[in-house]
Each structure stands twice: as C-alpha cells, then as structure tokens.
Scaffold this motif. Structure first.
Motif: not given
Length: 312
Positions: A110-134
C-alpha cells in the motif's frame, strides 16, 4: 490518554510526480477538457442549456482526481483530466477504494500520498497511517513536523482538515476489505458474533463483493421478518426504526523488513514525514510530551517504536 507518533527530524522534499497510473482509466472519448470550470448545474444533475452551455459538462470530481464513483459515475469523465490546483480538501466526495482505482506495482502493499497541487508525494513511515486506518474506531490521525505543518487526515471523508491538500491511499490490488457496524457502542465486524454472542447475519466478504460491483448501490439482508439495508453512499445500515453507522477498513498487512521502493525507481519520491519516528502523549492542557525515562514511566520513544515495529 491520547498518543501520537511524530517525526523528530525532517528535510524538505524534492519535487516529484506520479507516473501515468495517476490518470483516469475509464473515460468518455467525446469529452474534452477546457480552461473553463465545469458546469455546476450539470454536476447537480441538470443543466437547462444542454449542448448550448458554455461550460464543460464533465464531472468536477473527476477533474480533481477524487470521484468516488469511478467508472460507475453517471457524469462524463474527461480523458487525461487535469489536476485542479483549486481543489480544496474536505470539499469533495468521500473516497471509496474499489478494484477500479489506480494500483501500485513497485512491490509495496500500500502507499499513502499527499497532493498540494504540484503532484502526488509519498509519505515515509506510512505504515503508521495504515495501522491506524485499519482500526474501525479511528476517525483521524494527526501528523506533526511535516513540510505542510500539522496534517490531520480524516479517515471517514479521506480529506485533510483545514488545508488545501488532497490525500489518497493506493494498494497492490490484494487488500482484504472488512465491513463493520456500530452495535452497543462498539464496532462489530459483519459475520462475527455480537456482544451477546449472536453471529451477525450479513458476511463482510459478501458486502464487499456487492460494493465492488457497484459502489453506489446497497446491500440488503434479513433478520427474521425484519429487513436491513446497507447504503454504500451514506455508509449507514438502515431499517424501519433505526440507523447505524457503517465503515469499511482494510485488513492490516505487515510489510516485510526492508520492503519499500526498489533501487532505481524512476519516480522521484517526496518525503513528507521525517525518517525517524517519535512517540508522544497528550498532556492535561493539550500539550504534547515526549516519552522518555522520567519519574512515572520507564518507556522511551525508541522502546515503543521497537515494539511497534515487531507488531503494529
């Protein structure tokens, strides 16, 4: 006591863009994108000017890349739709990940990304986000010390609160999605036993199959003579006398040690969250404090992180 895991240090990101997998795959050939904003009346369901309208009759959410209906949308989707800089997080439709969504093929689950209008950027350590999202009861997560300040991701609407940022979750197409319903103030998985020991009649996998076939439809089941309906658009289970909240979350899959973007990956990866995680707890006056060896606790941030890495 609320806890949060934050990066201690961080370097500014470099510019980077997502590859062509970011584009809409299901589009109408006769739909062209112009510099004008899409017709708001068309997006509300009807434009009386029809073909004479001077604004494009296209789905405004498809233009900004966050239409929850995908190929099932009743509105036209443009080919190679532009990414709107003016898209405001929190002002669009909720994300409902389906098998039609863009997939990742770089070996990550899986991959969590953020976009500020300039393109999609990856989160590092996004397993933290994923664990909470689950976790079905987790409504949101706050990330500190990012290049955009404090980023608060609302999991239910899949938006960033108070900022002109967009967030999304991509996966490898093998995520197992689990459906939950509130019962006696607790989240109960469909198919599991309720607090009284009675199994719930609807099965999570059956609900997911119906959702994948049509994310705008509903799933109906019976308990005795009583009929219940899970409305996907509202994320509610309804009957004649009651409504209950429903949520859909992925089953957590732990990455292999060292798993990540392969060497030589062609896309420049933007680092949003710093590389060294840091754990904190919230104090009486909403201030955040580091875990460290002090009176009353002998757990440090590094101790907690090692335990988290062993089993999130």
């Amino acid at each position: 006591m609320a806890t949060a895991r934050t990066p201690e240090d961080e370097d500014p990101p470099e510019a980077g863009y997502l590859s062509s997998s970011d584009r809409d795959s299901d589009v109408d050939d006769d739909c062209q994108v112009t510099a004008k904003e899409p017709c708001r009346y068309y997006n509300k369901g009807h434009c009386r000017d029809g073909d004479r309208c001077t604004h494009p009759h296209v789905c405004k959410f498809a233009l900004s890349g966050n239409c929850r209906y995908g190929s099932g949308c009743k509105l036209k989707h443009p080919r190679g739709g532009r990414r709107s800089r003016s898209s405001q997080a929190g002002g669009g439709a909720k994300e409902r990940s389906t098998s039609r969504d863009p997939k990742i093929f770089d070996g990550q689950l899986y991959k969590w990304q953020l976009n500020d209008g300039t393109g999609w950027m990856d989160f590092s350590n996004d397993h933290v986000i994923e664990a909470q999202y689950c976790l079905p009861h987790t409504k949101s997560i706050k990330l500190y010390n990012t290049t955009h300040g404090v980023v608060n991701i609302d999991f239910n609407s899949m938006t960033v609160s108070g900022k002109s940022l967009r967030v999304r979750r991509l996966d490898d197409g093998h995520t197992e999605w689990v459906w939950f319903c509130t019962l006696y103030s607790k989240w109960i998985k469909y198919g599991d036993k309720d607090p009284e020991g009675k199994p719930t009649p609807a099965n999570s996998s059956d609900i997911e199959q119906k959702f994948q076939s049509n994310p705008t439809s509903s799933f109906t089941f019976n308990i005795g003579a009583k009929t219940y309906e899970i409305k996907f658009a509202e994320m509610r289970q309804v009957s004649l006398d009651r409504k209950r909240k429903v949520t859909r979350r992925p089953l957590y899959r732990q990455r292999q040690a060292g798993a990540g973007v392969p060497q030589g990956h062609s896309v420049s990866q933007n680092i949003i969250v710093g590389t060294k995680p840091h754990w904190q707890f919230e104090g009486d006056h909403r201030g955040w404090h580091n875990f460290k060896n002090t009176r009353g606790t002998n757990e440090t941030s590094d101790d907690i992180e090692r335990k988290f890495q062993d089993d999130p």
